[in-house]
Design an enzyme around this catalytic site. Structure first.
Site, PDB file in Angstrom:
ATOM      1  N   ASP A 133      36.384  51.845  69.779  1.00 57.65           N
ATOM      2  CA  ASP A 133      35.336  51.987  68.768  1.00 57.65           C
ATOM      3  C   ASP A 133      34.215  52.875  69.285  1.00 57.65           C
ATOM      4  O   ASP A 133      33.063  52.730  68.889  1.00 57.65           O
ATOM      5  CB  ASP A 133      34.793  50.599  68.390  1.00 57.65           C
ATOM      6  CG  ASP A 133      33.918  50.647  67.142  1.00 57.65           C
ATOM      7  OD1 ASP A 133      33.080  49.726  66.969  1.00 57.65           O
ATOM      8  OD2 ASP A 133      34.037  51.610  66.372  1.00 57.65           O
ATOM      9  N   LYS A 136      34.776  59.157  68.422  1.00 60.05           N
ATOM     10  CA  LYS A 136      36.097  59.286  67.775  1.00 60.05           C
ATOM     11  C   LYS A 136      36.924  60.381  68.430  1.00 60.05           C
ATOM     12  O   LYS A 136      38.143  60.294  68.456  1.00 60.05           O
ATOM     13  CB  LYS A 136      35.920  59.544  66.272  1.00 60.05           C
ATOM     14  CG  LYS A 136      35.004  58.527  65.576  1.00 60.05           C
ATOM     15  CD  LYS A 136      35.297  57.084  65.980  1.00 60.05           C
ATOM     16  CE  LYS A 136      34.115  56.175  65.718  1.00 60.05           C
ATOM     17  NZ  LYS A 136      34.242  54.855  66.427  1.00 60.05           N
ATOM     18  N   ASP A 161      39.188  51.344  65.567  1.00 55.20           N
ATOM     19  CA  ASP A 161      38.311  51.306  64.398  1.00 55.20           C
ATOM     20  C   ASP A 161      38.145  52.724  63.846  1.00 55.20           C
ATOM     21  O   ASP A 161      38.334  53.714  64.551  1.00 55.20           O
ATOM     22  CB  ASP A 161      36.926  50.748  64.795  1.00 55.20           C
ATOM     23  CG  ASP A 161      36.047  50.483  63.576  1.00 55.20           C
ATOM     24  OD1 ASP A 161      34.812  50.526  63.708  1.00 55.20           O
ATOM     25  OD2 ASP A 161      36.604  50.251  62.474  1.00 55.20           O
ATOM     26  N   ASN A 162      37.799  52.840  62.574  1.00 53.21           N
ATOM     27  CA  ASN A 162      37.376  54.096  61.941  1.00 53.21           C
ATOM     28  C   ASN A 162      38.438  55.176  61.851  1.00 53.21           C
ATOM     29  O   ASN A 162      38.126  56.367  61.932  1.00 53.21           O
ATOM     30  CB  ASN A 162      36.161  54.691  62.681  1.00 53.21           C
ATOM     31  CG  ASN A 162      35.083  53.691  62.896  1.00 53.21           C
ATOM     32  OD1 ASN A 162      34.758  53.348  64.031  1.00 53.21           O
ATOM     33  ND2 ASN A 162      34.540  53.172  61.816  1.00 53.21           N
ATOM     34  N   GLU A 191      32.209  49.391  57.232  1.00 56.93           N
ATOM     35  CA  GLU A 191      31.264  48.270  57.339  1.00 56.93           C
ATOM     36  C   GLU A 191      30.100  48.364  56.344  1.00 56.93           C
ATOM     37  O   GLU A 191      29.497  49.403  56.167  1.00 56.93           O
ATOM     38  CB  GLU A 191      30.702  48.164  58.771  1.00 56.93           C
ATOM     39  CG  GLU A 191      30.147  49.427  59.352  1.00 56.93           C
ATOM     40  CD  GLU A 191      31.165  50.178  60.203  1.00 56.93           C
ATOM     41  OE1 GLU A 191      32.368  50.051  59.940  1.00 56.93           O
ATOM     42  OE2 GLU A 191      30.750  50.891  61.106  1.00 56.93           O
TER      43      GLU A 191
HETATM   44  O1  LIG Z   1      30.429  57.158  65.376  1.00 57.71           O
HETATM   45  C1  LIG Z   1      30.781  55.982  65.369  1.00 57.71           C
HETATM   46  N1  LIG Z   1      30.977  55.310  66.482  1.00 57.71           N
HETATM   47  C2  LIG Z   1      30.710  55.977  67.734  1.00 57.71           C
HETATM   48  C3  LIG Z   1      30.303  54.917  68.698  1.00 57.71           C
HETATM   49  C4  LIG Z   1      29.712  55.241  69.809  1.00 57.71           C
HETATM   50  C5  LIG Z   1      29.286  54.172  70.730  1.00 57.71           C
HETATM   51  O2  LIG Z   1      30.171  54.157  71.826  1.00 57.71           O
HETATM   52  C6  LIG Z   1      29.416  54.397  73.003  1.00 57.71           C
HETATM   53  N2  LIG Z   1      30.285  54.998  73.973  1.00 57.71           N
HETATM   54  C7  LIG Z   1      30.527  56.311  74.150  1.00 57.71           C
HETATM   55  N3  LIG Z   1      31.422  56.439  75.165  1.00 57.71           N
HETATM   56  C8  LIG Z   1      31.710  55.196  75.559  1.00 57.71           C
HETATM   57  C9  LIG Z   1      32.670  54.879  76.623  1.00 57.71           C
HETATM   58  F1  LIG Z   1      32.945  53.611  76.648  1.00 57.71           F
HETATM   59  F2  LIG Z   1      33.808  55.492  76.339  1.00 57.71           F
HETATM   60  F3  LIG Z   1      32.214  55.298  77.792  1.00 57.71           F
HETATM   61  C10 LIG Z   1      31.007  54.287  74.853  1.00 57.71           C
HETATM   62  C11 LIG Z   1      28.238  55.215  72.559  1.00 57.71           C
HETATM   63  O3  LIG Z   1      27.208  55.169  73.508  1.00 57.71           O
HETATM   64  C12 LIG Z   1      27.904  54.456  71.288  1.00 57.71           C
HETATM   65  O4  LIG Z   1      27.270  53.245  71.565  1.00 57.71           O
HETATM   66  C13 LIG Z   1      30.949  55.256  64.085  1.00 57.71           C
HETATM   67  C14 LIG Z   1      30.471  55.873  62.940  1.00 57.71           C
HETATM   68  C15 LIG Z   1      30.583  55.226  61.720  1.00 57.71           C
HETATM   69  N4  LIG Z   1      30.077  55.879  60.545  1.00 57.71           N
HETATM   70  O5  LIG Z   1      30.224  55.337  59.443  1.00 57.71           O
HETATM   71  O6  LIG Z   1      29.512  57.005  60.695  1.00 57.71           O
HETATM   72  C16 LIG Z   1      31.176  53.968  61.619  1.00 57.71           C
HETATM   73  C17 LIG Z   1      31.672  53.354  62.771  1.00 57.71           C
HETATM   74  O7  LIG Z   1      32.267  52.123  62.719  1.00 57.71           O
HETATM   75  C18 LIG Z   1      31.565  53.996  63.998  1.00 57.71           C
HETATM   76  O8  LIG Z   1      32.088  53.358  65.100  1.00 57.71           O
HETATM   77 MG   LIG Z   2      33.358  51.735  64.496  1.00 58.89          MG
END
Ligand SMILES: O=C(NC/C=C/[C@H]1O[C@@H](n2cnc(C(F)(F)F)c2)[C@H](O)[C@@H]1O)c1cc([N+](=O)[O-])cc(O)c1O
Ligand SMILES: [Mg+2]
Length: 206
Positions: A133, A136, A161-162, A191
């Site tokens: 999650d 992407k 997810d997504n 969501e």
């Molecule tokens: O962009 C979305 N999610 C991106 C989520 C990103 C999250 O994952 C973390 N991360 C990055 N690298 C790592 C690791 F662990 F790899 F190092 C962890 C980022 O800091 C952030 O907290 C998203 C967008 C929508 N939307 O509707 O736009 C809906 C959703 O459910 C989504 O998840």
């Molecule tokens: Mg998500």
């Protein structure tokens, strides 16, 4: 979100933490938690797998971390990876408020660096369950990295997810065409909205 949990949830009660976040994000401020609709699918897949070693990529504020950890059997562990220190700080407090800190190890940093170190740092042989999650455009890269590091075993379940919104086209193409995966789409909605989204469950065949 954290204030809403501290105000409306009961300490040590994971379900009340989940409900407080869902209520806040539905009525006050949208946030990218997996949410209650897709959350029910996550719950059912997790209960079916009953993992002893689970991995989450993308902790964000810890909503799905709480959803997963609350369903783990005693002695089972969840490692969750978060890149952004500010999000990690909030997630730690939300996980602790739910009383699940003993089941969860939150690791901060980029997945590319951390995945190869999970075995030596946490004594993980392989994962039974992985929830994707995070960014992407990293789903496919990190899945291949998990394969190459030998962190997936025959039967490991990946739940992403997504896969529709925002979408993960290359990842979907890979898990749906590779002979090493048995993949299935669970249709749901993004969501707190009426837009379509869904989860892809892919079983690693070894
Ligand atoms: O962009 C979305 N999610 C991106 C989520 C990103 C999250 O994952 C973390 N991360 C990055 N690298 C790592 C690791 F662990 F790899 F190092 C962890 C980022 O800091 C952030 O907290 C998203 C967008 C929508 N939307 O509707 O736009 C809906 C959703 O459910 C989504 O998840
Ligand atoms: Mg998500």
């Amino acid at each position: 979100m954290l204030k809403a949990v501290q105000k409306n949830a009961t300490k040590g009660d994971p379900q009340s933490v989940i409900s407080a976040i869902d209520h806040y994000c539905r009525n006050k401020e949208w946030a990218m938690n997996v949410g209650d609709d897709k959350g029910l699918i996550l719950d059912s897949v997790l209960t079916e797998v009953n993992p002893s070693a689970a991995l989450e990529l993308g902790t964000y504020c810890g909503y799905s971390t709480v959803r997963i950890a609350r369903l783990l059997s005693p002695g089972s562990k969840l490692i969750t990876v978060e890149f952004n220190p500010a999000f990690a700080a909030v997630a730690r407090q939300i996980i602790a408020y739910a009383g699940l800190q003993d089941k969860v190890t939150l690791v901060e940093g980029p997945s590319g660096d951390l995945i190869p170190k999970l075995r030596e740092r946490f004594g993980v042989k392989s994962f039974d369950f992985v929830f994707l999650d995070h960014w992407k455009d990293r789903y496919l890269l990190d899945t291949k990295l998990l394969e190459d590091c030998g962190l997936l075993q025959k039967g490991t379940v990946l739940l992403a997810d997504n896969v529709i919104c925002p979408g993960t086209p290359e990842y979907l193409k890979y898990v749906r065409s590779s002979p090493r995966y048995e993949s299935r789409y669970y249709k749901s909605n993004l969501e707190y909205t009426k837009l379509e989204d869904g989860l892809e469950k892919s079983v690693f065949l070894g």
